[in-house]
Scaffold this active site. Structure first.
Site, short mmCIF file in Angstrom:
data_model
loop_
_atom_site.label_atom_id
_atom_site.label_comp_id
_atom_site.label_asym_id
_atom_site.label_seq_id
_atom_site.Cartn_x
_atom_site.Cartn_y
_atom_site.Cartn_z
N LYS A 17 0.84 -1.21 0.00
CA LYS A 17 0.00 0.00 0.00
C LYS A 17 0.87 1.25 0.00
O LYS A 17 2.05 1.24 0.38
CB LYS A 17 -0.96 0.01 1.19
CG LYS A 17 -0.32 -0.15 2.58
CD LYS A 17 0.19 1.12 3.21
CE LYS A 17 0.87 0.89 4.55
NZ LYS A 17 1.65 2.04 5.04
N PRO A 104 8.93 -3.79 -0.70
CA PRO A 104 10.16 -3.51 0.05
C PRO A 104 10.02 -3.82 1.54
O PRO A 104 8.95 -3.59 2.12
CB PRO A 104 10.39 -2.02 -0.17
CG PRO A 104 9.55 -1.63 -1.33
CD PRO A 104 8.45 -2.62 -1.44
N ILE A 105 11.09 -4.33 2.14
CA ILE A 105 11.10 -4.63 3.58
C ILE A 105 11.36 -3.34 4.36
O ILE A 105 12.26 -2.58 4.01
CB ILE A 105 12.17 -5.69 3.89
CG1 ILE A 105 11.81 -7.01 3.18
CG2 ILE A 105 12.33 -5.90 5.38
CD1 ILE A 105 12.97 -7.98 3.08
N GLY A 107 9.81 -0.70 4.31
CA GLY A 107 9.77 0.38 3.32
C GLY A 107 8.57 1.30 3.42
O GLY A 107 8.36 2.14 2.56
N MET A 109 5.46 0.36 3.13
CA MET A 109 4.42 -0.08 2.20
C MET A 109 3.63 -1.29 2.70
O MET A 109 2.82 -1.86 1.97
CB MET A 109 5.03 -0.40 0.83
CG MET A 109 5.53 0.83 0.08
SD MET A 109 5.97 0.41 -1.62
CE MET A 109 4.35 -0.01 -2.31
N GLY A 110 3.86 -1.68 3.95
CA GLY A 110 3.04 -2.73 4.54
C GLY A 110 3.28 -4.12 4.00
O GLY A 110 2.36 -4.94 3.97
N GLY A 111 4.50 -4.44 3.61
CA GLY A 111 4.80 -5.77 3.07
C GLY A 111 4.58 -6.89 4.08
O GLY A 111 3.97 -7.91 3.77
N SER A 113 2.65 -6.77 6.64
CA SER A 113 1.20 -6.83 6.88
C SER A 113 0.50 -7.60 5.77
O SER A 113 -0.44 -8.36 6.01
CB SER A 113 0.63 -5.41 6.99
OG SER A 113 1.21 -4.73 8.07
N ASP A 146 -1.89 -2.27 9.84
CA ASP A 146 -2.01 -2.33 8.38
C ASP A 146 -2.57 -3.65 7.85
O ASP A 146 -2.86 -3.77 6.67
CB ASP A 146 -0.64 -2.10 7.72
CG ASP A 146 -0.18 -0.64 7.82
OD1 ASP A 146 -1.03 0.22 8.10
OD2 ASP A 146 1.02 -0.38 7.62
#
Length: 319
Positions: A17, A104-105, A107, A109-111, A113, A146
């Site tokens: 996200k 991205p870890i 980052g 962007m909620g990876g 999550s 998230d």
């Protein structure tokens, strides 16, 4: 006690996200902050495959992100998600999870999550627990602010800790170019830096610190953001995007300032740090503009990715 629905792997894809808007309230006695955010799920996905197993385990497979530093023990958010569902539904067995990471870890962007949301959905299908959507969302909220959004996707506003979601109408498609950093930023560290700056501003300048001071009221998402999304108007949205954490992220990673300037000088309508960073998201007019900006950022040796949003949340992938 439930019966496993399948012995085959269940494959679920969940999106990362972008925070189009993030307003952060004052720090609470428990150290957390109330926030008001507008999230958009974008076309950068995590792929999670789940196999029945006696134990709980996770491994990382050929994604586009270096996962060498990620934990594979009980602290991994996907493992925590699987165990939470197993406990809640009374499932006696375990699961082996295989994750291909593209978000991205650390980052912003909620990876992680997205991995947790995908795991909940995959294990629900694998074990045949048949939890209602509301029950899955309640479990997601226990795992992190998230995670519920990664389940639902689309565009939404989040209040409270960011996990009280309301869908937001967005028409059309918005194009973004992400400048993905080769390092991560700790979300708690960025919030601490924001608190430090606010404290400094209010004590050093008195009334002059009002600009940096924490809002005294409960934060809300500006109506201009919601209007721009409803209109499907990228230029309107560019005027409205905002992130209270951006100055703190730039303080911890000053190089992000140069990336923002570079993107805006090559045609981006707006650039902002996504969430706690360090991913920088540039809003552009259309796919052609995205390609031009991607080329310009790549020429500066940045990892640039073109994505669009909104996209759906976690979904089972068949075949």
């Amino acid at each position: 006690m439930t019966i496993a629905a399948t012995d085959e792997a269940v494959h679920v894809r969940a999106p990362g996200k972008i925070n189009l808007f993030l307003r952060v309230g004052a720090v609470q006695p428990d150290g957390y902050h109330d926030v008001a955010s507008a999230y958009q799920a974008v076309s950068l996905y995590e792929d999670v495959r789940a196999w029945p197993d006696d134990e709980f385990s996770v491994s990382f497979e050929d994604g586009s992100v270096d996962t060498s530093g990620l934990p594979t023990d009980a602290s991994n958010l996907a493992i925590r998600a699987a165990k939470l569902l197993a406990r809640t539904a009374g499932v006696p067995g375990g699961v082996h999870l295989e994750i291909a990471k593209h978000v991205p870890i650390a980052g912003g962007m909620g990876g992680g999550s997205a991995d947790a949301a995908a795991t909940l959905l995959a294990c629900d299908a694998l074990w045949g627990t048949m939890l209602a959507k509301e029950e899955l969302h309640a479990l997601a909220a226990k795992l992190g602010a998230d995670v519920p959004f990664a389940l639902s996707g689309g565009t939404a506003t989040g209040t409270g800790r960011g996990d009280r979601l309301s869908p937001a109408l967005a028409t059309g498609s918005f194009h973004w170019v992400l400048a993905v950093a080769e390092f991560g930023l700790s979300t708690p560290a960025v919030y601490r830096e924001l608190d430090r700056r606010r404290e400094l501003a209010s004590s050093a300048h008195g009334a002059h610190g009002a600009l940096m001071a924490a809002p005294t009221t409960t934060p809300t998402v500006d109506t201009a953001v919601l209007q721009a999304l409803r209109a499907g108007d990228a230029r309107m949205l560019a005027e409205a995007v905002h992130n209270d954490l951006q100055a703190a992220a730039l303080g911890l990673a000053p190089g992000l300032g140069g990336i923002l300037e570079l993107g805006e000088s090559h045609g981006a309508l707006a650039g902002l740090v996504s969430g706690s960073g360090p991913t920088v998201a540039f809003l552009v007019d259309d796919a052609d503009s995205a390609l031009e900006l991607q080329i310009a950022l790549s020429a500066a040796r940045l990892n640039a990715v073109h994505v669009h949003g909104p996209v759906h949340g976690a979904r089972i992938v068949h075949g």
